[in-house]
Design a protein around this motif. Structure first.
Motif, PDB file in Angstrom:
ATOM      1  N   LEU A 188       5.170   1.677   1.344  1.00 40.59           N
ATOM      2  CA  LEU A 188       6.050   2.414   2.255  1.00 40.59           C
ATOM      3  C   LEU A 188       7.310   1.630   2.605  1.00 40.59           C
ATOM      4  O   LEU A 188       8.061   2.031   3.504  1.00 40.59           O
ATOM      5  N   ALA A 189       7.571   0.559   1.904  1.00 45.94           N
ATOM      6  CA  ALA A 189       8.687  -0.326   2.253  1.00 45.94           C
ATOM      7  C   ALA A 189      10.018   0.188   1.710  1.00 45.94           C
ATOM      8  O   ALA A 189      10.650  -0.419   0.828  1.00 45.94           O
ATOM      9  N   TYR A 190      10.457   1.310   2.254  1.00 42.65           N
ATOM     10  CA  TYR A 190      11.757   1.903   1.926  1.00 42.65           C
ATOM     11  C   TYR A 190      12.449   2.253   3.240  1.00 42.65           C
ATOM     12  O   TYR A 190      11.853   2.927   4.095  1.00 42.65           O
ATOM     13  N   PRO A 191      13.696   1.793   3.450  1.00 46.02           N
ATOM     14  CA  PRO A 191      14.352   2.009   4.743  1.00 46.02           C
ATOM     15  C   PRO A 191      14.556   3.476   5.100  1.00 46.02           C
ATOM     16  O   PRO A 191      14.587   3.827   6.280  1.00 46.02           O
ATOM     17  N   GLY A 192      14.696   4.363   4.139  1.00 45.67           N
ATOM     18  CA  GLY A 192      14.831   5.777   4.462  1.00 45.67           C
ATOM     19  C   GLY A 192      13.511   6.425   4.800  1.00 45.67           C
ATOM     20  O   GLY A 192      13.436   7.335   5.634  1.00 45.67           O
ATOM     21  N   LEU A 193      12.463   5.947   4.191  1.00 47.19           N
ATOM     22  CA  LEU A 193      11.127   6.473   4.461  1.00 47.19           C
ATOM     23  C   LEU A 193      10.676   6.093   5.866  1.00 47.19           C
ATOM     24  O   LEU A 193      10.138   6.918   6.608  1.00 47.19           O
ATOM     25  N   VAL A 194      10.889   4.837   6.242  1.00 42.40           N
ATOM     26  CA  VAL A 194      10.494   4.343   7.567  1.00 42.40           C
ATOM     27  C   VAL A 194      11.734   3.876   8.316  1.00 42.40           C
ATOM     28  O   VAL A 194      12.521   3.089   7.796  1.00 42.40           O
ATOM     29  N   LYS A 195      11.895   4.362   9.540  1.00 45.55           N
ATOM     30  CA  LYS A 195      13.023   3.909  10.365  1.00 45.55           C
ATOM     31  C   LYS A 195      12.597   2.844  11.371  1.00 45.55           C
ATOM     32  O   LYS A 195      13.415   2.051  11.846  1.00 45.55           O
ATOM     33  N   ARG A 196      11.299   2.828  11.728  1.00 44.63           N
ATOM     34  CA  ARG A 196      10.805   1.875  12.723  1.00 44.63           C
ATOM     35  C   ARG A 196       9.392   1.446  12.337  1.00 44.63           C
ATOM     36  O   ARG A 196       8.567   2.275  11.964  1.00 44.63           O
ATOM     37  N   ILE A 197       9.142   0.145  12.407  1.00 45.82           N
ATOM     38  CA  ILE A 197       7.808  -0.365  12.137  1.00 45.82           C
ATOM     39  C   ILE A 197       7.306  -1.112  13.366  1.00 45.82           C
ATOM     40  O   ILE A 197       8.047  -1.881  13.989  1.00 45.82           O
TER      41      ILE A 197
END
Length: 528
Positions: A70-79
């Motif tokens: 899941l390490a894609y900036p568009g896929l995830v905005k906040r971790i």
């Protein structure tokens, strides 16, 4: 009945743009590769789902799988998580400010899930006071993108005492794992190495009217599972995904598809550890082991603690007389390391993740052994940020702030240190390029002041010197034979220290080949 089994594509359909997605795993134990790979594939093909908040308690990767999918900036905005040491892609995204990153303590995240499940607005604890989790410092916001937003942690007061309040994070979808599901969604974990926080996470998700997806190997008729073996009841489960290739997408651990030794179904014959070569790391481990006493409840961190304390204890014949534990829930046995950190061979018990942390934060641990990347003169320690890269704290803060004794194990310098033993004396042949004892820390993961206020015993063990923590900071308590305080110690530290009035030489047996013959001294504790 129709049952809850769906194709993986149908399960992933429920994840919408902007959702909070929660995962349950520990290194690769519990990783739902079938579901995570489907999310990754769908995003790369259609850029959906996107702008997710990814929430996870423990480090959840083996450098290639788990949350690395899941390490894609568009896929995830906040971790929001606790550790990314085995997630290189996430370390890069966090460092480069391509995602908003919050690091909270592993134990408090597991407790947060459980408290959210019970309808509470968050969880509170003293864990994190005086560290980077404290909102008076960083509030767990570990990059500039996160610092543009409010901290997830508040400082509160209850009955005149300070606590940290970890605010709820409403969950839209969670993905957890089991071994077998029935048609109603009852989940058993007979082949899982760990139970983790799966039940708490599922219940927390249902509290927010979210969707619970479970990945399993087997699917059976309702009523055929033993009710006492059910870990997550069907009332908490919406969709069941049955994997097609369990060797590839439902591995028990990173190293094996399945081994009954890790579930307690079988006990492996444990031969004695091969004696380790006498080097700098073993010297540190030997001195650290001398803090042990019979029946001590022990927690081991990664690095020198995990690599040395067990083998040295075995060499000295005392391993079976201490109780090793791992924060993931394993008690007893022989803990594994590397990408299999979190599991144990021949465990006496495997309990749920949040309950292990109850025991830890309730001061059940006698001694914890941890590494130390940076140490300052006040006894503060950094293990969570290295230069510009943040790996996170994991369960380090929960454990070190509540163990009765904390033993930090580290070489004195890093980056090229070479030392030899000549006639029982330690000789530094080449000094490391990096001073580990410094005036400025990249981050405070352990607070010396907090430890002092709570009467903790703290010991800093290196190959050439042993320090303890006193009211004024570091106290030099022991020096290795052959080591000069000014030339070998003070000249290679940026921070100051006090020399004990009772300065001792480190036991000579630590620097000799063969056993230290520590067993007799070890058992004197029980006589005293």
């Amino acid at each position: 009945m129709k049952g809850k089994k769906v194709a993986v594509s149908e399960a992933v359909d429920v994840i919408k743009n902007g959702d909070t997605l929660a995962l349950c795993g520990f290194t690769l134990m519990g990783a739902c590769e079938e579901v995570l790979t489907e999310i990754e594939t769908r995003y790369l093909e259609s850029e959906n789902p996107k702008n997710l908040t990814l929430l996870h308690a423990a480090g959840h990767s083996d450098r290639e799988n788990g949350i690395e999918h899941l390490a894609y900036p568009g896929l995830v905005k906040r971790i929001i998580g606790s550790h990314w040491g085995l997630s290189p892609s996430w370390i890069d995204l966090i460092t480069e400010n391509k995602v908003e990153a919050h690091c909270l303590s592993q134990g408090q995240l597991t407790h947060l899930f459980r408290d959210m499940a019970g309808g509470k607005p968050g969880t509170y604890s003293k864990v994190g006071l005086g560290t980077f989790l404290d909102p008076r410092l960083e509030g767990g916001r570990i990059n500039d993108k996160a610092k543009e937003n409010d901290s997830l942690v508040d400082l509160i007061e209850i009955k005149g005492e300070e606590y940290l309040f970890y605010n709820q994070v409403p969950i839209d979808v969670c993905v957890i794992r089991g071994t077998t599901a029935d048609e109603f969604g009852n989940i058993t974990m007979e082949e899982e190495a760990l139970k983790l926080e799966a039940l708490s996470l599922a219940q927390a998700t249902k509290r927010f009217n979210g969707t619970v997806i479970v990945q399993v190997k087997n699917y059976v008729k309702r009523g055929t599972l033993s009710s006492k073996q059910v870990v997550v009841p069907g009332t908490c489960v919406d969709h069941v995904v049955v994997v097609e290739d369990h060797v590839k997408t439902h591995r028990q651990t990173s190293s094996t598809p399945f081994d009954p030794v890790y579930t307690g179904e079988a006990k492996a014959p444990i031969s004695a550890f091969e004696p380790l070569p006498l080097n700098v790391r073993k010297i540190v481990g030997r001195r650290a082991v001398r803090e042990l006493f019979p029946e001590a409840v022990v927690n081991l961190g990664t690095g020198i603690p995990g690599d040395m304390v067990g083998p040295v204890s075995s060499e000295e014949g005392i391993l079976e007389h201490i109780n090793l534990t791992v924060e993931s829930g394993a008690i007893g046995g022989i803990p594994m390391g590397g990408t299999d950190f979190g599991i144990t061979k021949n465990a006496d018990a495997i309990i749920e993740h949040p309950y292990q942390f109850d025991y830890y934060t309730g001061r059940g641990v006698d001694i914890t052994y941890m590494g130390g990347a940076e140490i300052d003169g006040e006894g503060n320690v950094n293990v969570s940020r290295f230069g510009t890269k943040t790996t996170g704290c994991g369960g380090f803060i929960d454990i070190t702030q509540n163990a009765h004794k904390v033993v930090f194990c580290s070489t004195f310098t890093a980056g090229g240190l070479k030392a030899e033993i000549e006639k029982g004396k330690l000789v530094i042949k080449q000094e490391g390029k990096v001073k580990k004892f410094t005036n400025t820390l990249g981050q405070i993961t352990f607070s010396g002041k907090y430890a002092q206020e709570n009467n903790q015993e703290v010991v800093y063990v290196t190959e050439r010197a042993v320090f303890t923590l006193g009211a004024q900071g570091l106290i030099l308590a022991e020096v290795a034979p052959g080591i000069d305080i000014e030339k070998d110690i003070r000249a290679n530290m940026d921070c100051d220290f006090i020399v004990s009035d009772n300065l001792k030489q480190m036991d000579p047996s630590i620097f000799q080949e063969g056993e230290m013959m520590f067993k007799e001294e070890f058992f004197k504790y029980s006589e005293e």
